[in-house]
Enzyme design. Structure first.
Site, PDB file in Angstrom:
ATOM      1  N   LYS A 122     -11.357   1.234  -4.401  1.00 37.26           N
ATOM      2  CA  LYS A 122     -11.694   0.925  -5.795  1.00 37.26           C
ATOM      3  C   LYS A 122     -12.921   1.675  -6.261  1.00 37.26           C
ATOM      4  O   LYS A 122     -13.024   2.047  -7.430  1.00 37.26           O
ATOM      5  CB  LYS A 122     -11.878  -0.584  -5.993  1.00 37.26           C
ATOM      6  CG  LYS A 122     -10.558  -1.319  -6.001  1.00 37.26           C
ATOM      7  CD  LYS A 122     -10.666  -2.651  -6.695  1.00 37.26           C
ATOM      8  CE  LYS A 122      -9.284  -3.293  -6.802  1.00 37.26           C
ATOM      9  NZ  LYS A 122      -9.325  -4.649  -7.325  1.00 37.26           N
ATOM     10  N   LYS A 204       1.067   1.958  -1.643  1.00 43.57           N
ATOM     11  CA  LYS A 204       1.600   0.611  -1.891  1.00 43.57           C
ATOM     12  C   LYS A 204       1.909   0.420  -3.374  1.00 43.57           C
ATOM     13  O   LYS A 204       1.252   1.033  -4.232  1.00 43.57           O
ATOM     14  CB  LYS A 204       0.641  -0.466  -1.377  1.00 43.57           C
ATOM     15  CG  LYS A 204      -0.562  -0.682  -2.229  1.00 43.57           C
ATOM     16  CD  LYS A 204      -1.320  -1.949  -1.845  1.00 43.57           C
ATOM     17  CE  LYS A 204      -2.467  -2.074  -2.844  1.00 43.57           C
ATOM     18  NZ  LYS A 204      -3.218  -3.272  -2.830  1.00 43.57           N
ATOM     19  N   LYS A 207      -0.005  -1.923  -9.823  1.00 55.38           N
ATOM     20  CA  LYS A 207       0.070  -1.724 -11.278  1.00 55.38           C
ATOM     21  C   LYS A 207      -0.550  -0.395 -11.698  1.00 55.38           C
ATOM     22  O   LYS A 207      -0.262   0.108 -12.775  1.00 55.38           O
ATOM     23  CB  LYS A 207      -0.611  -2.882 -12.004  1.00 55.38           C
ATOM     24  CG  LYS A 207      -2.076  -3.001 -11.622  1.00 55.38           C
ATOM     25  CD  LYS A 207      -2.791  -4.086 -12.345  1.00 55.38           C
ATOM     26  CE  LYS A 207      -4.283  -4.045 -12.062  1.00 55.38           C
ATOM     27  NZ  LYS A 207      -4.685  -4.160 -10.673  1.00 55.38           N
TER      28      LYS A 207
HETATM   29  P1  TYM Z   1      -4.243  -8.945  -5.276  1.00 56.78           P
HETATM   30  O1  TYM Z   1      -4.473  -9.646  -6.562  1.00 56.78           O
HETATM   31  O2  TYM Z   1      -4.445  -7.477  -5.225  1.00 56.78           O
HETATM   32  O3  TYM Z   1      -2.770  -9.219  -4.741  1.00 56.78           O
HETATM   33  C1  TYM Z   1      -2.252 -10.523  -4.674  1.00 56.78           C
HETATM   34  C2  TYM Z   1      -1.323 -10.698  -3.498  1.00 56.78           C
HETATM   35  O4  TYM Z   1      -0.226  -9.775  -3.572  1.00 56.78           O
HETATM   36  C3  TYM Z   1      -0.146  -9.040  -2.353  1.00 56.78           C
HETATM   37  N1  TYM Z   1       0.292  -7.664  -2.673  1.00 56.78           N
HETATM   38  C4  TYM Z   1       1.303  -7.038  -2.043  1.00 56.78           C
HETATM   39  N2  TYM Z   1       2.132  -7.446  -1.059  1.00 56.78           N
HETATM   40  C5  TYM Z   1       3.094  -6.564  -0.658  1.00 56.78           C
HETATM   41  N3  TYM Z   1       3.226  -5.322  -1.182  1.00 56.78           N
HETATM   42  C6  TYM Z   1       2.420  -4.872  -2.168  1.00 56.78           C
HETATM   43  N4  TYM Z   1       2.596  -3.660  -2.685  1.00 56.78           N
HETATM   44  C7  TYM Z   1       1.391  -5.753  -2.644  1.00 56.78           C
HETATM   45  N5  TYM Z   1       0.427  -5.646  -3.605  1.00 56.78           N
HETATM   46  C8  TYM Z   1      -0.230  -6.823  -3.601  1.00 56.78           C
HETATM   47  C9  TYM Z   1      -1.573  -9.046  -1.798  1.00 56.78           C
HETATM   48  O5  TYM Z   1      -1.598  -8.814  -0.418  1.00 56.78           O
HETATM   49  C10 TYM Z   1      -2.026 -10.435  -2.172  1.00 56.78           C
HETATM   50  O6  TYM Z   1      -1.585 -11.385  -1.222  1.00 56.78           O
HETATM   51  N6  TYM Z   1      -8.428 -10.294  -3.016  1.00 56.78           N
HETATM   52  C11 TYM Z   1      -7.089 -10.701  -3.359  1.00 56.78           C
HETATM   53  C12 TYM Z   1      -7.022 -11.941  -4.246  1.00 56.78           C
HETATM   54  C13 TYM Z   1      -7.776 -13.100  -3.691  1.00 56.78           C
HETATM   55  C14 TYM Z   1      -7.353 -13.938  -2.616  1.00 56.78           C
HETATM   56  C15 TYM Z   1      -8.398 -14.898  -2.460  1.00 56.78           C
HETATM   57  C16 TYM Z   1      -6.222 -13.960  -1.805  1.00 56.78           C
HETATM   58  C17 TYM Z   1      -8.986 -13.536  -4.121  1.00 56.78           C
HETATM   59  N7  TYM Z   1      -9.358 -14.628  -3.392  1.00 56.78           N
HETATM   60  C18 TYM Z   1      -8.322 -15.888  -1.462  1.00 56.78           C
HETATM   61  C19 TYM Z   1      -6.135 -14.963  -0.813  1.00 56.78           C
HETATM   62  C20 TYM Z   1      -7.175 -15.895  -0.666  1.00 56.78           C
HETATM   63  C21 TYM Z   1      -6.429  -9.543  -4.102  1.00 56.78           C
HETATM   64  O7  TYM Z   1      -7.076  -8.705  -4.676  1.00 56.78           O
HETATM   65  O8  TYM Z   1      -5.084  -9.641  -4.123  1.00 56.78           O
END
Ligand code: TYM
Length: 340
Positions: A122, A204, A207
């Site tokens: 990022k 991966k 968006k």
């Molecule tokens: P975030 O918002 O980027 O993504 C949310 C969830 O979606 C999964 N994910 C994917 N899984 C498979 N293939 C993909 N291409 C893909 N893109 C996204 C992510 O692994 C995630 O599970 N930091 C976290 C959000 C967060 C969080 C937490 C998660 C904040 N606090 C506490 C668990 C517990 C994040 O940025 O995910």
């Protein structure tokens, strides 16, 4: 009747996870995370939230952030997260997240934060805005998790590193103050944990590359167009075979197809034996469209019922706050803050 959380030890194990409302939910979020959340809500006490505090580490348009946060809640419910069985809330409504986040900042090392892949990615992508929040984001994520003392944290593969850091910070804190935090396990699904971009199968799905990303609320014709244009390979045998090393595009399409139909890779290979990619890609597109159709319809219906959504996030915040406060009070006492 919604579940009453009492002050006694929780009878059920707990699960918790969150997604940033920084963009529209996509197939990666769904297959990697949300789809696995609802499945256990009868056996676990579940907490799921819209991680809005995290989103402002990158500049957001305020009106869009507000809209997307509510849309995300509607989509959580439409994906099968029944608010009677799952505590659904908006992160910024539960002030304990920011408070514990600060405390954990002081127990997370600069070197640990510097090693986080998401920070490196990022900060390269937003070189004009490498702010402190982006750097300390994992401490806030650790707080999100540890406040609820969960057993399992269901996430996609890309969040594994943050979950491991959470465990390290929790162990460090417990090592100093005794058993304050439960050490949570990440739960990463076997299929769907790493959905790749349709037009760049080495990256991966996210968006930030919209042409390769399938959004949950996208129109069927747009979804189908993206699948028809999906990058496969120039292998002359043109054969549907699961070989992630040599055929990453085809393997990605197979894992999507497997995740939405429940078919094994062997069954898929048999189904498309001798068919070629031209026949395979639109069938995957159709399967995804049909899988997402009821979700899209239900989420659109829920978005019109703002009063219902408000009742869900208000009662969710109340329940979440009750649990979170217990942990925060314990932490404040341990580190030596005077009780209010
Ligand atoms: P975030 O918002 O980027 O993504 C949310 C969830 O979606 C999964 N994910 C994917 N899984 C498979 N293939 C993909 N291409 C893909 N893109 C996204 C992510 O692994 C995630 O599970 N930091 C976290 C959000 C967060 C969080 C937490 C998660 C904040 N606090 C506490 C668990 C517990 C994040 O940025 O995910």
């Amino acid at each position: 009747m919604s579940e009453v959380i009492t002050d006694t030890a929780a009878p059920k194990k707990r699960m918790l996870s969150g997604i940033q409302p920084s963009g529209d939910l996509h197939l990666g979020n769904y297959l990697g995370a949300i789809r696995n959340w609802g499945a256990r809500s009868d056996t676990y006490e579940c907490f799921y939230f819209m991680a809005d505090l995290h989103t402002i580490t990158v500049r957001q348009n305020p009106a869009d952030l507000r809209r997307r946060t509510l849309e995300q809640l509607a989509q959580y419910i439409a994906c099968g997260l029944d608010p009677e069985k799952n505590t659904l809330f908006i992160q910024s409504h539960v002030h304990q997240h920011a408070e514990l986040g600060w405390v954990l900042n002081c127990y997370t090392m600069f070197g640990e934060l510097s090693r986080m892949t998401q920070f490196k990615d990022k900060s390269a992508k937003h070189a004009e805005n490498v702010n402190g929040g982006l750097f300390t984001y994992p401490s806030l994520m650790a707080a999100d998790i540890l406040l609820y003392q969960p057993d399992l944290v269901p996430v996609g593969h890309d969040q594994k590193q943050h979950c491991e850091l959470t465990r390290d910070v929790a162990k460090r804190f417990n090592g100093i103050y005794g058993d304050v935090f439960k050490i949570p396990e990440p739960y990463i699904p076997e299929t769907g944990a790493r959905i790749m971009s349709l037009n760049a199968p080495d990256t991966k799905m996210s968006k930030s590359i919209p042409e390769g990303c399938v959004f949950l609320m996208e129109k069927p014709e747009d979804i189908q167009r993206k699948f028809k244009r999906a990058i496969t390979d120039s292998d002359t045998e043109n054969c549907v075979r699961f070989d992630p090393e040599n055929k990453p595009g085809v393997a990605n399409l197979m894992s999507i197809y497997s995740a939405v139909t429940g078919k094994t890779y062997a069954q898929i290979e048999e189904e498309f034996a001798g068919c070629g990619y031209g026949k395979f890609k639109p069938v995957v597109g159709d399967a995804v469209i049909e899988h997402l159709r009821p979700i899209r319809e239900e989420a659109s219906r829920l978005m019109k019922d703002k009063a219902y959504l408000e009742s869900v996030y208000r009662s969710g915040a109340e329940k979440a706050s009750f649990v979170a406060e217990k942990t925060l009070r314990k932490v404040y006492k341990k580190v030596g803050f005077v009780a209010r």
